[in-house]
Structures are given as structure tokens and as C-alpha cells.
Design an enzyme around this catalytic site. Structure first.
Site, PDB file in Angstrom:
ATOM      1  CB  THR A   1      10.965  11.191  15.904  1.00 59.59           C
ATOM      2  OG1 THR A   1      10.607  11.449  14.556  1.00 59.59           O
ATOM      3  CG2 THR A   1       9.812  11.551  16.816  1.00 59.59           C
TER       4      THR A   1
ATOM      5  CG  PHE B   1      -4.146   9.777   8.970  1.00 61.94           C
ATOM      6  CD1 PHE B   1      -3.612  10.315   7.811  1.00 61.94           C
ATOM      7  CD2 PHE B   1      -3.368   8.907   9.718  1.00 61.94           C
ATOM      8  CE1 PHE B   1      -2.329   9.998   7.403  1.00 61.94           C
ATOM      9  CE2 PHE B   1      -2.085   8.585   9.314  1.00 61.94           C
ATOM     10  CZ  PHE B   1      -1.563   9.127   8.160  1.00 61.94           C
ATOM     11  CG  LEU B   2     -11.176  10.342   9.531  1.00 68.15           C
ATOM     12  CD1 LEU B   2     -12.356  11.239   9.215  1.00 68.15           C
ATOM     13  CD2 LEU B   2     -11.194   9.992  11.034  1.00 68.15           C
TER      14      LEU B   2
ATOM     15  CB  CYS C   1       6.702   6.787  12.686  1.00 69.19           C
ATOM     16  SG  CYS C   1       8.054   6.809  11.520  1.00 69.19           S
TER      17      CYS C   1
ATOM     18  CE  LYS D   1       3.673   4.084   4.532  1.00 68.97           C
ATOM     19  NZ  LYS D   1       3.533   5.519   4.589  1.00 68.97           N
TER      20      LYS D   1
HETATM   21  C1  UGA Z   1       4.100   8.601   9.710  1.00 62.26           C
HETATM   22  C2  UGA Z   1       3.538  10.018   9.497  1.00 62.26           C
HETATM   23  O1  UGA Z   1       2.406   9.981   8.625  1.00 62.26           O
HETATM   24  C3  UGA Z   1       4.603  10.938   8.911  1.00 62.26           C
HETATM   25  O2  UGA Z   1       4.088  12.262   8.824  1.00 62.26           O
HETATM   26  C4  UGA Z   1       5.825  10.918   9.825  1.00 62.26           C
HETATM   27  O3  UGA Z   1       6.882  11.696   9.299  1.00 62.26           O
HETATM   28  C5  UGA Z   1       6.326   9.503   9.993  1.00 62.26           C
HETATM   29  O4  UGA Z   1       5.265   8.674  10.521  1.00 62.26           O
HETATM   30  C6  UGA Z   1       7.507   9.541  10.929  1.00 62.26           C
HETATM   31  O5  UGA Z   1       7.318   9.885  12.097  1.00 62.26           O
HETATM   32  O6  UGA Z   1       8.642   9.353  10.482  1.00 62.26           O
HETATM   33  P1  UGA Z   1       4.520   6.467   8.137  1.00 62.26           P
HETATM   34  O7  UGA Z   1       4.800   5.715   9.391  1.00 62.26           O
HETATM   35  O8  UGA Z   1       5.435   6.328   6.983  1.00 62.26           O
HETATM   36  O9  UGA Z   1       4.438   8.057   8.439  1.00 62.26           O
HETATM   37  O10 UGA Z   1       3.110   5.975   7.625  1.00 62.26           O
HETATM   38  P2  UGA Z   1       1.608   6.518   7.482  1.00 62.26           P
HETATM   39  O11 UGA Z   1       1.294   6.603   6.052  1.00 62.26           O
HETATM   40  O12 UGA Z   1       1.361   7.701   8.303  1.00 62.26           O
HETATM   41  O13 UGA Z   1       0.816   5.255   8.075  1.00 62.26           O
HETATM   42  C7  UGA Z   1       1.010   4.805   9.411  1.00 62.26           C
HETATM   43  C8  UGA Z   1       0.103   3.653   9.736  1.00 62.26           C
HETATM   44  O14 UGA Z   1      -1.234   4.085   9.902  1.00 62.26           O
HETATM   45  C9  UGA Z   1       0.045   2.549   8.675  1.00 62.26           C
HETATM   46  O15 UGA Z   1       0.117   1.294   9.321  1.00 62.26           O
HETATM   47  C10 UGA Z   1      -1.299   2.744   8.022  1.00 62.26           C
HETATM   48  O16 UGA Z   1      -1.825   1.549   7.514  1.00 62.26           O
HETATM   49  C11 UGA Z   1      -2.126   3.249   9.181  1.00 62.26           C
HETATM   50  N1  UGA Z   1      -3.296   4.074   8.780  1.00 62.26           N
HETATM   51  C12 UGA Z   1      -3.112   5.283   8.196  1.00 62.26           C
HETATM   52  C13 UGA Z   1      -4.573   3.608   9.036  1.00 62.26           C
HETATM   53  O17 UGA Z   1      -4.778   2.503   9.591  1.00 62.26           O
HETATM   54  N2  UGA Z   1      -5.652   4.397   8.685  1.00 62.26           N
HETATM   55  C14 UGA Z   1      -5.498   5.603   8.110  1.00 62.26           C
HETATM   56  O18 UGA Z   1      -6.517   6.262   7.827  1.00 62.26           O
HETATM   57  C15 UGA Z   1      -4.210   6.063   7.846  1.00 62.26           C
END
Ligand code: UGA
Length: 431
Positions: A122, A250-251, A261, A321
Site C-alpha cells: 500500500t 464494518f458497523l 493497515c 482482532k
Molecule cells: C484491512 C482491510 O479490511 C483489508 O481490506 C485490507 O487489505 C487490509 O486492511 C490492508 O490494507 O492490508 P485488516 O487490517 O486485516 O484488513 O483487518 P480488518 O478485518 O479490516 O479489521 C481492522 C480493524 O477494524 C480491526 O481492529 C477490527 O477489530 C476493527 N473493526 C472492524 C471494528 O472495530 N469494527 C468493525 O465493524 C470492523
């Protein structure tokens, strides 16, 4: 079948390499960390990702996946080279692109025939241009080459599935030849292909991650209003999510986002916008709300316990996570630091991330299971929503604790059930 070189065998690089091999390509994964290469050659993988070890093993044995510590090996033998090295944030939030520059130079110096150089890390918009300039300046032979952008959207914890079943594949290209090669590489994967110029592809990645982070901060801000007004943010999110324009994902309100990321990409996007003369205040607010959620969690803990001094708090979950051992920008770090600053004593448990957590927080107690963590605790703080925390014997836990208090930072438990078991239960954005 194409010969593909992957430079940088971290989460993205190794998953990409293993998946390309799985769909039939001949892949060489490179990393300048010899220790990593040794682990990979020995049949292991240097981090935890469900299913990856098996996939690497299978493709290694089939002879489609090899490893090397030298970029030159990839440039010598692979027509297509994916740059997957890290782009960590610098002090001010800007992305540090020195690893990309170094790799681009190495590729340029070793190229002897046509190469397609693809940025997958990225990166801020216009990095493709800089890669091109570096190659132009550093190439030793007058060979043809193309630069392309092919951002990755996989999530840790479900990386292989995401790679094999993407919502879309974005290819930013400047020539027909590059477009043809990339389309061919991805041919076995069924997904819409969005073909753009390099700048648009770069922005698609930053804008997507920023938008998702914004969704989380939005629902977290709403959760504060819910809590103060008697609403339940889980129900509010459900009601909003049925609108297809909003979507259900994502809510999930809670203590905010972490990981390698979102925090990094947000600040990098804010910085590049600033460089281009635009103050992206909306995203600055997204960052601010995210930080506030950690403080709010600690404040709620303090309200529940009156004083935090000398209280034992069991922390359930440390990774940013579930289903990963990744501790990068994990909310647990901020939360534990804040609790300790107030004099609390921490006993933490995580199914996967304790080894990595010990490197960052060596002087807290790590329990062998959630029951040990909860023994004599004044409260439990749920920080990561690992499945196993939903299946524990909470009756037993209640009896082990000094006071039966649960602060659920991820709204993963059923409040009614917990209250029936005799707990004082609080979530985020609900009563
Ligand atoms: C994220 C993106 O979802 C991917 O599409 C992207 O490729 C990646 O970053 C990247 O740029 O490489 P990731 O960091 O693995 O992926 O994790 P996510 O599952 O997206 O979660 C990110 C954070 O958001 C976590 O801390 C999770 O707990 C939090 N989250 C997610 C929430 O607090 N609420 C939600 O509803 C969803």
C-alpha cells in the site's frame, strides 16, 4: 503459467506468493531477512495465518514455490515482479517508502530483459511514478519494462479466502502488455477486474481503507449517543445495515480499529492529501474518534471499579482482532498502558498473540488460560472478540473472580445472559 517474483515475504507477500503458486504459477518469494527465509525453507512460516502453513507446504512440495534472500534471483528468473515490502509510518504519519525505493533500484540494476514491476504494497498516490523514475535512472541496460499497481484487499485472519475470492481485482496499468499479463495471471480467480491508470489504482486502496475506517469511527461515535440515550448500538447498526446503500459490514461498535493497515493508511492518506494541498479534516476526525474509544473504555472501567489503583483486571484478548497473532497498533496496548497508568494490575490472556505481546509489554502477567486470568480479578475487560471467549464457563469464571464485573469492549457476549449469571455487565454503546 507465469514466472512470478515476490519481493517481501510478510503477510501480503507470502499469502500472495502461496496463492499464485496454488493457482498454477511458478513463484519465487524473496525476503532480505535471512532468518525468515530459513524458517520458510525449513517448512515453517514466520507468523500465524490460518491455512497458510499448509498452503506453503503443499506448493513447496509441488515445486511451484521457492524462496531466496536475494532480489537479484527474482529479477534474473521472473518476468513479473510484485513489490510487497513494508511501508511503515514515519514519525509524522507519512509512509516510509525507502524499502520500495531500494527494491526498485535493485530491480533496475539487475534487469537484462523485459520485466513487469507491480506495486502491491500500500503506497501513496504517485509512488508508481517514482518507481518508474528510479528504474529509468538506475537501469544498466536499455531494456523494456512496465510499472503497474495492483493493490491488495485481503484481511489478516482470512487472507487466503480473501485472495481467492476477492470482491474485485484492481489493476493500474500504462500499457496493453502489462494489462494482458496481469489479466492472465489472475485468470483462474473469478472476480471483476477494474482497469485504471496507476494513480487511480493507488487511490482506490487508500480511499477504500479510509472509508472502512470512517465507517467504524462513525458507528463508534453513534455508540456514544446510544449509550447516553438508552438506545442499543447493535440494534441501531442492524437497522441501518439493511439499507443496501449503507451495508451491514464494518458497523461493529467497540474500542476502535487497530492493525497494521487502517491506522497507517489513514495517516498516510491524510499526509499525501496535505502534500497535494488538501486538508482532509474528515479523516483526522476518524483518527481522533478511534483514539477516544480507548480512553472511553478505560473511563468506563474506572466508573465500574470506582478506583483502578491496585485492582486486578483480566484482559481477554490482545491481538488487534481475532484469528491473528498480530499486535501491530492493537487497541490492547493503549488500553493496558492507560489502565496501568492508573495503578491497575493486569493479567492478560490471548489464544495466539501472547508471545508477540510479551515483546511489547514484558512486565504484565500472562495467564495460561482465561480462568487463570480471571482468578481474583476485580473485573474482566474483553478487548478482542476471539470465538473461544463466547464459549467459556462463565459460571465458573464468576466464582473465581473477586467481583463479577465484565466490560465487553467488543459487544460479543449476551448482556441478559451475563446478568442472569450474576455479572455486572457493560458493553459499548448499549445499556
Ligand atoms: C484491512 C482491510 O479490511 C483489508 O481490506 C485490507 O487489505 C487490509 O486492511 C490492508 O490494507 O492490508 P485488516 O487490517 O486485516 O484488513 O483487518 P480488518 O478485518 O479490516 O479489521 C481492522 C480493524 O477494524 C480491526 O481492529 C477490527 O477489530 C476493527 N473493526 C472492524 C471494528 O472495530 N469494527 C468493525 O465493524 C470492523
Amino acid at each position: 503459467m507465469r514466472k512470478i517474483g515476490i519481493i517481501g515475504s510478510g503477510y501480503v507477500g507470502l499469502v500472495t506468493g502461496a496463492c499464485f503458486a496454488e493457482i498454477g504459477h511458478d513463484v519465487l518469494c524473496v525476503d532480505n531477512d535471512e532468518r525468515k527465509i530459513k524458517i520458510l525453507e525449513g517448512g515453517g512460516i514466520p507468523f500465524y495465518e490460518p491455512g497458510l502453513e499448509e498452503l506453503v507446504k503443499k506448493n513447496r512440495e509441488a515445486g511451484r514455490l521457492r524462496f531466496s534472500a536475494r532480489t537479484k534471483d527474482a529479477v534474473d528468473t521472473c518476468e513479473v515482479i510484485f513489490i510487497c515490502v513494508g511501508t511503515p509510518p514515519k514519525e509524522g504519519g507519512e509512509a516510509d517508502l525507502s524499502a520500495i525505493e531500494r527494491v526498485a533500484s535493485e530491480i533496475a540494476e539487475n534487469m537484462t530483459e523485459y520485466r513487469l514491476i507491480v506495486e502491491k504494497s500500500t503506497v501513496p498516490v504517485q509512488t508508481g511514478r517514482r518507481i518508474k523514475r528510479t528504474i529509468e535512472l538506475r537501469k544498466k541496460k536499455n531494456v523494456e519494462y512496465d510499472v503497474a499497481s495492483n493493490p491488495e484487499f485481503l484481511r489478516e485472519g482470512s487472507a487466503i479466502y480473501d485472495f481467492m475470492h476477492p470482491d474485485r481485482i484492481v489493476i493500474g496499468v500504462e500499457s496493453e502488455r502489462a494489462a494482458r499479463i496481469l489479466r492472465e495471471i489472475y485468470e483462474p480467480i473469478k472476480a471483476p477486474i477494474i482497469e485504471t491508470n496507476i494513480e487511480s489504482a493507488e487511490i482506490i486502496k487508500h480511499a477504500s481503507n479510509s472509508f472502512l475506517a470512517m465507517k467504524i469511527s462513525f458507528i463508534n461515535a453513534v455508540s456514544i449517543i446510544c449509550e447516553r440515550s438508552g438506545a442499543d448500538v447493535m440494534k441501531v447498526a442492524e437497522g441501518m445495515g439493511y439499507d443496501r446503500r449503507i451495508g451491514k459490514e464494518f458497523l461493529r461498535a467497540g474500542i476502535g480499529f487497530g492493525g497494521s493497515c487502517f491506522p497507517k493508511d489513514l495517516s498516510a492518506f491524510i499526509k499525501i492529501a496535505e502534500k497535494l494541498g488538501y486538508e482532509f479534516n474528515l479523516l483526522k476526525e476518524v483518527e481522533k474518534i478511534n483514539q477516544e474509544m480507548r480512553h472511553l473504555f478505560v473511563k468506563k472501567m474506572e466508573d465500574l471499579l470506582w478506583n483502578l489503583k491496585e485492582k486486578k483486571i483480566a484482559i481477554f484478548g490482545l491481538s488487534f482482532k481475532p484469528n491473528t497473532d498480530d499486535m501491530r497498533s492493537a487497541p490492547s496496548i493503549d488500553i493496558i498502558n492507560l489502565l496501568r497508568k492508573e495503578g491497575a494490575y493486569i493479567s492478560a490472556y490471548d489464544p495466539r498473540a501472547m508471545e508477540k505481546a510479551k515483546e511489547i509489554m514484558p512486565d504484565i502477567e500472562y495467564a495460561k488460560d482465561p480462568y487463570e486470568a480471571a482468578t481474583d480479578a476485580d473485573a474482566i475487560g474483553i478487548v478482542t472478540e476471539w470465538d473461544e471467549f463466547g464459549k467459556l464457563d462463565y459460571k465458573r469464571i464468576r466464582n473465581l473472580m473477586r467481583t463479577p464485573i465484565i466490560l465487553d469492549g467488543r459487544n460479543m457476549l449476551d448482556p441478559e445472559e451475563m446478568r442472569k449469571l450474576g455479572f455486572i455487565y457493560r458493553g459499548m454503546g448499549r445499556g
